[in-house]
Design an enzyme around this catalytic site. Structure first.
Site, PDB file in Angstrom:
ATOM      1  N   GLU A 201      96.078  76.556  52.857  1.00 11.18           N
ATOM      2  CA  GLU A 201      95.719  75.314  52.175  1.00 11.18           C
ATOM      3  C   GLU A 201      94.861  74.414  53.080  1.00 11.18           C
ATOM      4  O   GLU A 201      93.891  73.814  52.624  1.00 11.18           O
ATOM      5  CB  GLU A 201      97.005  74.598  51.719  1.00 11.18           C
ATOM      6  CG  GLU A 201      96.829  73.243  51.087  1.00 11.18           C
ATOM      7  CD  GLU A 201      95.952  73.214  49.838  1.00 11.18           C
ATOM      8  OE1 GLU A 201      95.576  74.289  49.332  1.00 11.18           O
ATOM      9  OE2 GLU A 201      95.629  72.101  49.390  1.00 11.18           O
TER      10      GLU A 201
ATOM     11  N   LYS B 281      86.635  69.678  39.007  1.00 10.38           N
ATOM     12  CA  LYS B 281      88.065  69.409  39.143  1.00 10.38           C
ATOM     13  C   LYS B 281      88.893  70.407  38.360  1.00 10.38           C
ATOM     14  O   LYS B 281      89.910  70.906  38.815  1.00 10.38           O
ATOM     15  CB  LYS B 281      88.356  67.969  38.686  1.00 10.38           C
ATOM     16  CG  LYS B 281      89.832  67.579  38.757  1.00 10.38           C
ATOM     17  CD  LYS B 281      90.311  67.576  40.193  1.00 10.38           C
ATOM     18  CE  LYS B 281      91.792  67.262  40.328  1.00 10.38           C
ATOM     19  NZ  LYS B 281      92.296  67.679  41.656  1.00 10.38           N
TER      20      LYS B 281
ATOM     21  N   LYS C  18      91.132  73.173  52.149  1.00 15.67           N
ATOM     22  CA  LYS C  18      90.746  71.749  52.099  1.00 15.67           C
ATOM     23  C   LYS C  18      89.485  71.520  52.910  1.00 15.67           C
ATOM     24  O   LYS C  18      88.565  70.845  52.466  1.00 15.67           O
ATOM     25  CB  LYS C  18      91.859  70.849  52.666  1.00 15.67           C
ATOM     26  CG  LYS C  18      93.055  70.586  51.804  1.00 15.67           C
ATOM     27  CD  LYS C  18      92.828  69.758  50.569  1.00 15.67           C
ATOM     28  CE  LYS C  18      92.395  70.585  49.400  1.00 15.67           C
ATOM     29  NZ  LYS C  18      93.342  71.284  48.626  1.00 15.67           N
TER      30      LYS C  18
ATOM     31  N   HIS D 122      95.337  91.572  65.116  1.00 12.04           N
ATOM     32  CA  HIS D 122      94.874  92.728  64.333  1.00 12.04           C
ATOM     33  C   HIS D 122      93.413  92.589  63.936  1.00 12.04           C
ATOM     34  O   HIS D 122      92.948  93.299  63.053  1.00 12.04           O
ATOM     35  CB  HIS D 122      95.757  92.907  63.095  1.00 12.04           C
ATOM     36  CG  HIS D 122      97.190  93.168  63.442  1.00 12.04           C
ATOM     37  ND1 HIS D 122      97.610  94.322  64.044  1.00 12.04           N
ATOM     38  CD2 HIS D 122      98.290  92.385  63.316  1.00 12.04           C
ATOM     39  CE1 HIS D 122      98.916  94.262  64.257  1.00 12.04           C
ATOM     40  NE2 HIS D 122      99.348  93.091  63.830  1.00 12.04           N
TER      41      HIS D 122
ATOM     42  N   GLU E 271      86.273  73.263  51.249  1.00 10.26           N
ATOM     43  CA  GLU E 271      85.755  72.776  49.961  1.00 10.26           C
ATOM     44  C   GLU E 271      85.118  71.401  50.045  1.00 10.26           C
ATOM     45  O   GLU E 271      84.223  71.099  49.269  1.00 10.26           O
ATOM     46  CB  GLU E 271      86.814  72.838  48.853  1.00 10.26           C
ATOM     47  CG  GLU E 271      87.912  71.826  48.936  1.00 10.26           C
ATOM     48  CD  GLU E 271      88.887  71.920  47.773  1.00 10.26           C
ATOM     49  OE1 GLU E 271      88.463  72.172  46.641  1.00 10.26           O
ATOM     50  OE2 GLU E 271      90.095  71.721  48.008  1.00 10.26           O
TER      51      GLU E 271
ATOM     52  N   ARG F 153      85.411  65.232  37.112  1.00 15.37           N
ATOM     53  CA  ARG F 153      85.623  66.620  36.701  1.00 15.37           C
ATOM     54  C   ARG F 153      84.484  67.532  37.168  1.00 15.37           C
ATOM     55  O   ARG F 153      84.639  68.748  37.165  1.00 15.37           O
ATOM     56  CB  ARG F 153      85.731  66.694  35.173  1.00 15.37           C
ATOM     57  CG  ARG F 153      86.898  65.913  34.606  1.00 15.37           C
ATOM     58  CD  ARG F 153      86.787  65.790  33.107  1.00 15.37           C
ATOM     59  NE  ARG F 153      86.938  67.066  32.441  1.00 15.37           N
ATOM     60  CZ  ARG F 153      88.060  67.523  31.911  1.00 15.37           C
ATOM     61  NH1 ARG F 153      89.152  66.810  31.991  1.00 15.37           N
ATOM     62  NH2 ARG F 153      88.103  68.688  31.313  1.00 15.37           N
TER      63      ARG F 153
ATOM     64  N   CYS G  19      83.003  70.176  32.033  1.00 15.23           N
ATOM     65  CA  CYS G  19      82.386  69.269  31.070  1.00 15.23           C
ATOM     66  C   CYS G  19      83.389  68.243  30.556  1.00 15.23           C
ATOM     67  O   CYS G  19      84.582  68.518  30.474  1.00 15.23           O
ATOM     68  CB  CYS G  19      81.875  70.057  29.864  1.00 15.23           C
ATOM     69  SG  CYS G  19      80.824  71.426  30.288  1.00 15.23           S
TER      70      CYS G  19
ATOM     71  N   ASN H 135      82.534  71.420  24.834  1.00 15.23           N
ATOM     72  CA  ASN H 135      83.053  72.071  26.042  1.00 15.23           C
ATOM     73  C   ASN H 135      83.488  73.472  25.651  1.00 15.23           C
ATOM     74  O   ASN H 135      84.042  73.663  24.573  1.00 15.23           O
ATOM     75  CB  ASN H 135      84.283  71.328  26.583  1.00 15.23           C
ATOM     76  CG  ASN H 135      83.951  69.944  27.087  1.00 15.23           C
ATOM     77  OD1 ASN H 135      82.779  69.587  27.192  1.00 15.23           O
ATOM     78  ND2 ASN H 135      84.969  69.177  27.402  1.00 15.23           N
ATOM     79  N   GLY H 136      83.314  74.416  26.543  1.00 11.33           N
ATOM     80  CA  GLY H 136      83.742  75.784  26.242  1.00 11.33           C
ATOM     81  C   GLY H 136      82.541  76.692  26.063  1.00 11.33           C
ATOM     82  O   GLY H 136      81.409  76.335  26.409  1.00 11.33           O
TER      83      GLY H 136
ATOM     84  N   TRP I 206      78.528  70.664  32.549  1.00 12.65           N
ATOM     85  CA  TRP I 206      78.507  71.573  33.712  1.00 12.65           C
ATOM     86  C   TRP I 206      77.866  72.841  33.178  1.00 12.65           C
ATOM     87  O   TRP I 206      78.440  73.506  32.311  1.00 12.65           O
ATOM     88  CB  TRP I 206      79.938  71.815  34.171  1.00 12.65           C
ATOM     89  CG  TRP I 206      80.078  72.812  35.281  1.00 12.65           C
ATOM     90  CD1 TRP I 206      80.127  74.164  35.169  1.00 12.65           C
ATOM     91  CD2 TRP I 206      80.208  72.530  36.673  1.00 12.65           C
ATOM     92  NE1 TRP I 206      80.280  74.731  36.404  1.00 12.65           N
ATOM     93  CE2 TRP I 206      80.329  73.754  37.352  1.00 12.65           C
ATOM     94  CE3 TRP I 206      80.234  71.345  37.420  1.00 12.65           C
ATOM     95  CZ2 TRP I 206      80.480  73.848  38.728  1.00 12.65           C
ATOM     96  CZ3 TRP I 206      80.391  71.442  38.794  1.00 12.65           C
ATOM     97  CH2 TRP I 206      80.508  72.685  39.433  1.00 12.65           C
TER      98      TRP I 206
HETATM   99  O1  M6R Z   1      94.320  72.495  37.869  1.00 12.46           O
HETATM  100  P1  M6R Z   1      94.778  73.676  38.655  1.00 12.46           P
HETATM  101  O2  M6R Z   1      95.884  73.350  39.608  1.00 12.46           O
HETATM  102  O3  M6R Z   1      95.102  74.866  37.820  1.00 12.46           O
HETATM  103  O4  M6R Z   1      93.521  74.077  39.550  1.00 12.46           O
HETATM  104  C1  M6R Z   1      93.551  75.215  40.360  1.00 12.46           C
HETATM  105  C2  M6R Z   1      92.422  75.194  41.353  1.00 12.46           C
HETATM  106  O5  M6R Z   1      91.189  75.184  40.694  1.00 12.46           O
HETATM  107  C3  M6R Z   1      92.494  73.987  42.286  1.00 12.46           C
HETATM  108  O6  M6R Z   1      93.714  73.925  42.963  1.00 12.46           O
HETATM  109  C4  M6R Z   1      91.358  74.044  43.317  1.00 12.46           C
HETATM  110  O7  M6R Z   1      91.539  75.113  44.186  1.00 12.46           O
HETATM  111  C5  M6R Z   1      91.268  72.737  44.092  1.00 12.46           C
HETATM  112  N1  M6R Z   1      89.913  72.293  44.156  1.00 12.46           N
HETATM  113  C6  M6R Z   1      91.724  72.844  45.490  1.00 12.46           C
HETATM  114  O8  M6R Z   1      91.656  71.639  46.174  1.00 12.46           O
END
Ligand code: M6R
Length: 608
Positions: free
Chosen positions: A481, A603, A485, A504, A488, A27, A2, A100-101, A74
């Site tokens: 990673e 985000k 990528k 394995h 997601e 976000r 949010c 928010n929260g 959100w």
């Molecule tokens: O803001 P942060 O680095 O703590 O966020 C952690 C994860 O939520 C963030 O890296 C997420 O996995 C990304 N979408 C990956 O691209």
């Protein structure tokens, strides 16, 4: 997650609020809304769906109000509908709130208010808060908020307006960020500096358990107990250009291409090749304690966790201190063992991730020295840690983390060399490491020069629904990673694995033409990874190799080769991740996905 925006000034508030909401879109959200205040009336306009849906209903000329609040929601409590969107008004329509929260005791408060005759229109915890404030109001909004927050448990970044005090926003924070931009005869409240930059770079950070009373010409901050808090105005180092597309089609692509400069900024002033030392001002006061650490726990989520895993390899190699990388969400709930001499390092781009925040609180409570490796200056995590190092890679808007990953790895590399020199690392080895690290930004430039091969690979395999990513040693976290990528942003199923694990079990997955990305740069495990590649080839998999420039032999084993410049093995992740970011980006574009705002993701994940 949010987003919050608020404006009190002399200009029409509506366009400012809508622009702020647009800058908060990255976000992640599923509904939007604004509340505009004028004497004796609060007008709430809101809609489920994208901001464009709300914008389509607006008549700017009909709303000259100069004060208001806005929100991107959100959904947590209640579906993403018009009714559940923020702002929420109380039953009289005089008060409107954005929040928010999560108000954890909202059910108890709702029952209490219902018994007093309050009729609720939404399912949200936020409406409970505004109804409570309205019940407690006796002509002083700040006091009503103060009294209401005493009854509330949970987290909040909130802002409330009242038709009886139309030139005022009351904001309060506990565990959810709030910043006030200070302009000429105006103040802009936001949950994120990105929404303020178009107006000012002068900001005041609201701390946890603080209440801000904001009018066009004044800003007063007090604790929940009404004790005044003296605040400095600080300069935000981000610029407006950094949060705009600047000709790129997507923020993710822009941020991939920003990496050379971002890393230059990250390393600037920190590597002193003349003296052969690393300067990390943020760690100066605890360098001794850090050097004496007997165990290091790195805690993070998602991409930051992958960077942390590179850090684990770096610390064990350069410091010879046992290090483990823990998912923040697991760390918190597993009754972690924190002995004397345990140091916890929290890695986070946003500095707001709820799981990571919870992990550092747990670590602090158990007596650990806690260090933050964070990008967003002034975020919650750097405020709650004992010391830390900022990434300084600039704002990251795309949900898929790219430059933050390389920034996190670079900072962990700096810390490992900084502490390594105080332990086992010889001056010559440290010098070699620092020179190699300094060369990385230019080497990323070179790597980005081969972007067309990444696009070609994406084009050939984008229709495949299953991919594997294999790496060994320092490149194992990069395999994880690369897979994250891809999944997601393109919604392709992808798995990252240590290459040797294939036999394995996962080898059974290989079918004809299945894309298998193998990170096969030269180094201590080069021959081993070649064997793994052969195993994949023998089962019909298509090999996409990430290799060191000049390695021609690998072309005989791979269907495609993407080259990166040679560097020290511990620094390879800073280069090998680049083609993987590009492949994921292009695959997502080819599949028509919303690259910067992938489905179901936000985000900054500020709820557990
Ligand atoms: O803001 P942060 O680095 O703590 O966020 C952690 C994860 O939520 C963030 O890296 C997420 O996995 C990304 N979408 C990956 O691209």
């Amino acid at each position: 997650m949010c987003g919050i925006i608020g404006y009190v000034g002399r200009k029409p508030a509506l366009p400012i609020l809508i622009d702020g909401l647009r800058r908060l879109e990255y976000r992640g959200y599923d509904s939007t809304g604004v509340a505009l205040v004028q004497p004796s009336e609060v007008t709430v306009l809101k809609a489920a769906g994208r901001l464009s849906v709300l914008e389509g209903t607006l008549d700017y000329d009909a709303h000259p109000q100069t004060h208001g609040i806005g929100h991107t929601r959100w959904a947590t409590h209640g579906a993403p509908t018009n009714v559940n969107a923020h702002p929420h008004a109380d039953s009289s329509g005089k008060f409107a709130i954005i929040h928010n929260g999560i108000i954890e005791n909202n059910r108890t408060l709702r029952t209490y208010l219902e018994q007093k005759g309050v009729i609720f229109t939404s399912e949200t915890d936020t409406e409970v808060l505004v109804q409570l404030i309205a019940q407690l109001y006796e002509g002083d909004l700040e006091q009503a908020v103060r009294l209401a927050l005493r009854e509330v448990s949970g987290t909040y970044g909130m802002a409330v307006v009242c038709a009886d005090e139309p030139d005022l926003i009351i904001a309060a924070r506990k565990g959810s960020p709030l910043i006030v931009g200070v302009g000429q005869g105006e103040h802009i409240l936001a949950s994120d500096a990105a929404a303020i930059l178009a107006h000012t770079t002068q900001v005041v950070y609201i701390g946890d358990n603080e209440i801000a009373r904001i009018t066009p010409d004044s800003l007063r901050i007090t604790t929940l107990d009404a004790v005044p808090v003296a605040k400095e105005t600080e300069e935000v180092e981000w610029t407006l250009d950094q949060i705009e597309l600047a000709g790129y089609e997507h923020f993710m692509l822009k941020e991939i291409y920003e990496q050379p400069e971002a890393l230059e900024n990250c390393l600037r002033g920190r590597i002193d090749l003349k003296e052969g030392v690393i300067h990390l001002g943020g760690l100066a006061d605890c360098a001794r304690e850090l050097t004496q650490a007997k165990r290091i726990i790195i805690t993070a989520c998602g991409t930051a966790w992958h960077a942390g895993l590179v850090g684990e390899y770096l610390f064990e190699e350069l410091l010879r201190v046992p290090t483990e990388t823990e998912y923040a969400s697991e760390f918190r709930y597993r009754n972690p063992i924190i002995d004397e001499g345990t140091v916890v390092i929290a890695v986070s781009q946003s500095g707001e991730t709820a799981d990571t925040q919870a992990a550092i609180r747990e670590a602090k409570q158990r007596g650990a020295l806690v260090i933050g490796v964070v990008n967003v200056v002034g975020a919650t995590i750097p405020r709650e840690t004992d010391a830390g190092v900022y990434l300084h890679v600039g704002p990251e808007i795309g949900v898929a983390s790219t430059k933050a990953f390389t920034g996190q790895v670079a900072v962990l590399a700096l810390i490992s060399c900084f502490l390594g020199r105080r332990k086992h690392l010889s001056p010559s080895a440290a010098m070699q490491f620092m020179k190699a690290l300094s060369a990385i930004p230019d080497q990323i430039r070179t790597t980005l020069g081969h972007a067309d091969t990444a696009e070609k690979v994406a084009r050939e395999y984008a229709s495949r629904e299953n991919w594997l990513y294999l790496g060994r040693g320092y490149n194992y976290p990069v395999a994880l990673e690369g897979a994250l990528k891809l999944k997601e942003i393109s919604y392709i199923h992808a798995e990252g694995l240590p290459a040797a694990e294939m036999k394995h079990g996962p080898l059974a997955l290989i079918t004809d033409g299945m894309p298998v990305v193998c990170i096969a740069t030269t180094g201590s495990q080069y021959d081993k990874i070649l064997s793994n590649i052969s195993e994949v080839r023998a089962r019909g998999g298509s090999v996409i190799a990430i290799a060191t420039e000049g390695d021609k032999d690998i072309q005989d084993l791979a269907d495609h080769v993407l080259y990166v410049p040679d560097t020290l093995e511990p620094l390879q992740p800073l280069l090998t991740v680049i083609p993987l970011q590009l492949i994921a980006y292009h695959a997502a574009v080819i599949r028509g996905c919303n690259v910067d705002k992938p489905r179901n993701l936000a985000k900054s994940v500020t709820v557990e």
